[in-house]
Design a protein around this motif. Structure first.
Motif, mmCIF file in Angstrom:
data_model
loop_
_atom_site.group_PDB
_atom_site.id
_atom_site.type_symbol
_atom_site.label_atom_id
_atom_site.label_comp_id
_atom_site.label_asym_id
_atom_site.label_seq_id
_atom_site.Cartn_x
_atom_site.Cartn_y
_atom_site.Cartn_z
ATOM 1 N N ALA A 141 37.121 24.877 38.772
ATOM 2 C CA ALA A 141 37.900 25.223 37.580
ATOM 3 C C ALA A 141 37.537 26.618 37.096
ATOM 4 N N VAL A 142 36.235 26.901 37.080
ATOM 5 C CA VAL A 142 35.800 28.213 36.611
ATOM 6 C C VAL A 142 36.270 29.310 37.562
ATOM 7 N N TYR A 143 36.212 29.044 38.855
ATOM 8 C CA TYR A 143 36.727 30.029 39.815
ATOM 9 C C TYR A 143 38.216 30.265 39.567
ATOM 10 N N ASP A 144 38.957 29.181 39.375
ATOM 11 C CA ASP A 144 40.402 29.308 39.127
ATOM 12 C C ASP A 144 40.673 30.088 37.850
ATOM 13 N N VAL A 145 39.952 29.735 36.804
ATOM 14 C CA VAL A 145 40.158 30.391 35.515
ATOM 15 C C VAL A 145 39.841 31.879 35.625
ATOM 16 N N LEU A 146 38.726 32.191 36.262
ATOM 17 C CA LEU A 146 38.355 33.596 36.385
ATOM 18 C C LEU A 146 39.422 34.371 37.152
ATOM 19 N N ARG A 147 39.982 33.757 38.175
ATOM 20 C CA ARG A 147 41.023 34.452 38.920
ATOM 21 C C ARG A 147 42.278 34.628 38.068
ATOM 22 N N ALA A 148 42.661 33.565 37.368
ATOM 23 C CA ALA A 148 43.871 33.643 36.537
ATOM 24 C C ALA A 148 43.719 34.701 35.455
ATOM 25 N N LEU A 149 42.572 34.696 34.802
ATOM 26 C CA LEU A 149 42.368 35.655 33.709
ATOM 27 C C LEU A 149 42.260 37.082 34.239
ATOM 28 N N THR A 150 41.682 37.222 35.415
ATOM 29 C CA THR A 150 41.603 38.556 36.006
ATOM 30 C C THR A 150 42.991 39.051 36.394
ATOM 31 N N ASN A 151 43.774 38.170 37.033
ATOM 32 C CA ASN A 151 45.138 38.560 37.406
ATOM 33 C C ASN A 151 45.973 38.908 36.181
ATOM 34 N N ALA A 152 45.723 38.192 35.090
ATOM 35 C CA ALA A 152 46.493 38.437 33.868
ATOM 36 C C ALA A 152 46.020 39.690 33.138
ATOM 37 N N GLY A 153 44.915 40.240 33.584
ATOM 38 C CA GLY A 153 44.417 41.451 32.942
ATOM 39 C C GLY A 153 43.559 41.181 31.714
ATOM 40 N N LEU A 154 43.160 39.928 31.517
ATOM 41 C CA LEU A 154 42.305 39.612 30.367
ATOM 42 C C LEU A 154 40.832 39.825 30.709
ATOM 43 N N LEU A 155 40.540 39.786 31.981
ATOM 44 C CA LEU A 155 39.174 40.056 32.409
ATOM 45 C C LEU A 155 39.222 41.066 33.551
ATOM 46 N N ARG A 156 38.093 41.660 33.814
ATOM 47 C CA ARG A 156 37.995 42.579 34.938
ATOM 48 C C ARG A 156 36.854 42.123 35.814
ATOM 49 N N ARG A 157 37.115 42.120 37.089
ATOM 50 C CA ARG A 157 36.124 41.681 38.048
ATOM 51 C C ARG A 157 35.439 42.889 38.654
ATOM 52 N N ILE A 158 34.133 42.865 38.726
ATOM 53 C CA ILE A 158 33.432 43.942 39.410
ATOM 54 C C ILE A 158 32.504 43.327 40.438
ATOM 55 N N GLN A 159 32.414 43.953 41.573
ATOM 56 C CA GLN A 159 31.643 43.374 42.662
ATOM 57 C C GLN A 159 30.912 44.467 43.427
ATOM 58 N N PRO A 160 29.765 44.879 42.908
ATOM 59 C CA PRO A 160 29.014 45.938 43.570
ATOM 60 C C PRO A 160 28.499 45.457 44.932
ATOM 61 N N ALA A 161 28.381 46.377 45.859
ATOM 62 C CA ALA A 161 27.881 46.044 47.196
ATOM 63 C C ALA A 161 26.555 45.306 47.110
ATOM 64 N N GLY A 162 26.495 44.153 47.743
ATOM 65 C CA GLY A 162 25.256 43.407 47.785
ATOM 66 C C GLY A 162 25.040 42.452 46.629
ATOM 67 N N TYR A 163 25.991 42.430 45.713
ATOM 68 C CA TYR A 163 25.878 41.520 44.579
ATOM 69 C C TYR A 163 27.078 40.577 44.548
ATOM 70 N N VAL A 164 26.921 39.465 43.879
ATOM 71 C CA VAL A 164 28.046 38.564 43.699
ATOM 72 C C VAL A 164 28.971 39.143 42.626
ATOM 73 N N ALA A 165 30.153 38.573 42.520
ATOM 74 C CA ALA A 165 31.135 39.087 41.571
ATOM 75 C C ALA A 165 30.666 38.889 40.135
ATOM 76 N N ARG A 166 31.020 39.835 39.298
ATOM 77 C CA ARG A 166 30.709 39.723 37.882
ATOM 78 C C ARG A 166 31.971 40.020 37.108
ATOM 79 N N TYR A 167 31.987 39.583 35.864
ATOM 80 C CA TYR A 167 33.192 39.737 35.052
ATOM 81 C C TYR A 167 32.871 40.358 33.719
ATOM 82 N N GLU A 168 33.832 41.119 33.214
ATOM 83 C CA GLU A 168 33.657 41.709 31.898
ATOM 84 C C GLU A 168 34.978 41.641 31.151
ATOM 85 N N SER A 169 34.878 41.726 29.835
ATOM 86 C CA SER A 169 36.067 41.577 29.012
ATOM 87 C C SER A 169 36.648 42.913 28.585
ATOM 88 N N ARG A 170 35.934 43.970 28.876
ATOM 89 C CA ARG A 170 36.429 45.281 28.502
ATOM 90 C C ARG A 170 37.440 45.736 29.554
#
Lengths: 145, 145
Positions: free
Chosen positions: A55-84
DNA sequence: TCCCTTATCTTGAATGAGTCAAGTATTTTT
DNA sequence: AAAAATACTTGACTCATTCAAGATAAGGGA
């Protein structure tokens, strides 16, 4: 810090259904920017009780696609999310401890958007990651020598 | 295109032992920049016959640590390697097909190295990824409409 | 040139973030 | 209130990458 009803409005404005997991994820990411999926899952469960990781994976994807969240994924790290979202800020990452801080580009409004030769690509985003050492890790390293 | 003995010299200069897998990996990466691990493994096996995938992972790490290769890992993609090291060039990536091209930053020698506020971080590298659409994908999309 | 030390490679299993798929539940629409 | 559509649960699965232990080969000294 936005309230629950702010989040509701944001979801409706994006044509997304208002559900408890989505509100909880928005709360979690606003409360701790640059959190990874696992931390967000933890925060959501603290808030709501049992929630599936899917559910959390789905929500994060939906909110990211909608532009409410931004996903960042630096090399060597897992994905992170921010609201800015909606600005073109970048990130400074500590090679030692992995902590992330926001950074506005010195150039201003459209940082580095013009590569000298873009090979005919149509560029829509310039992602900048500054790698370095955070104040804490710099101090620790120095002190131990 | 460097020769096998050039690669030997490079390895020795880096205090690394000269082995067939290492030479083959250097050949592969020089021949196809931005190749992923699996492609490199394929090229190495074409060259030498059976080689373990672990060997290629080890070699890639050793060569990257030695500064003979550079690893790039865009969000959502597996790691790729290139032989162009020692300059501060960046990359343009197609969101549609994933192809990567090199890009020198318009700003010049030290692109974007000064964030407006680096939060006390000591920054040693500014990694820039330009996201967009490559000429081929742009054409295809346009033509289909 | 041979031997020894050490780095490197092989083999095979394990890790872990993230995804897929089918069924159930909830939200929104009518 | 019922129907339609979206979201969540459950559980299995993928796949790049890593770990570990033993076998092999490279480089330096005798």
């Amino acid at each position: 810090m936005p309230t629950t009803s702010d989040f509701e409005r944001m979801l409706r404005a994006a044509s997304l259904r208002v559900t408890r997991p989505r509100i909880a994820v928005l709360h979690a990411v606003h409360a701790s920017p640059h959190a990874d999926t696992d931390s967000i899952l933890g925060a959501v469960r603290t808030d709501l009780g049992e929630v599936s990781h899917q559910a959390v994976y789905d929500v994060l994807r939906a909110l990211t696609n909608a532009g409410l969240l931004r996903r960042i994924q630096p090399a060597g790290y897992v994905a992170r999310y921010e609201s800015r979202v909606g600005d073109n800020h970048h990130h400074v990452i500590c090679r030692s401890c992995g902590v992330i801080a926001d950074a506005d580009c010195a150039v201003g409004h459209a940082p580095c958007l013009s590569a000298s030769d873009s090979h005919g690509f149509v560029i829509d985003e310039a992602e900048v990651i500054y790698w370095g050492t955070c104040p804490d890790c710099t101090t620790t390293t120095t002190a131990s020598s």
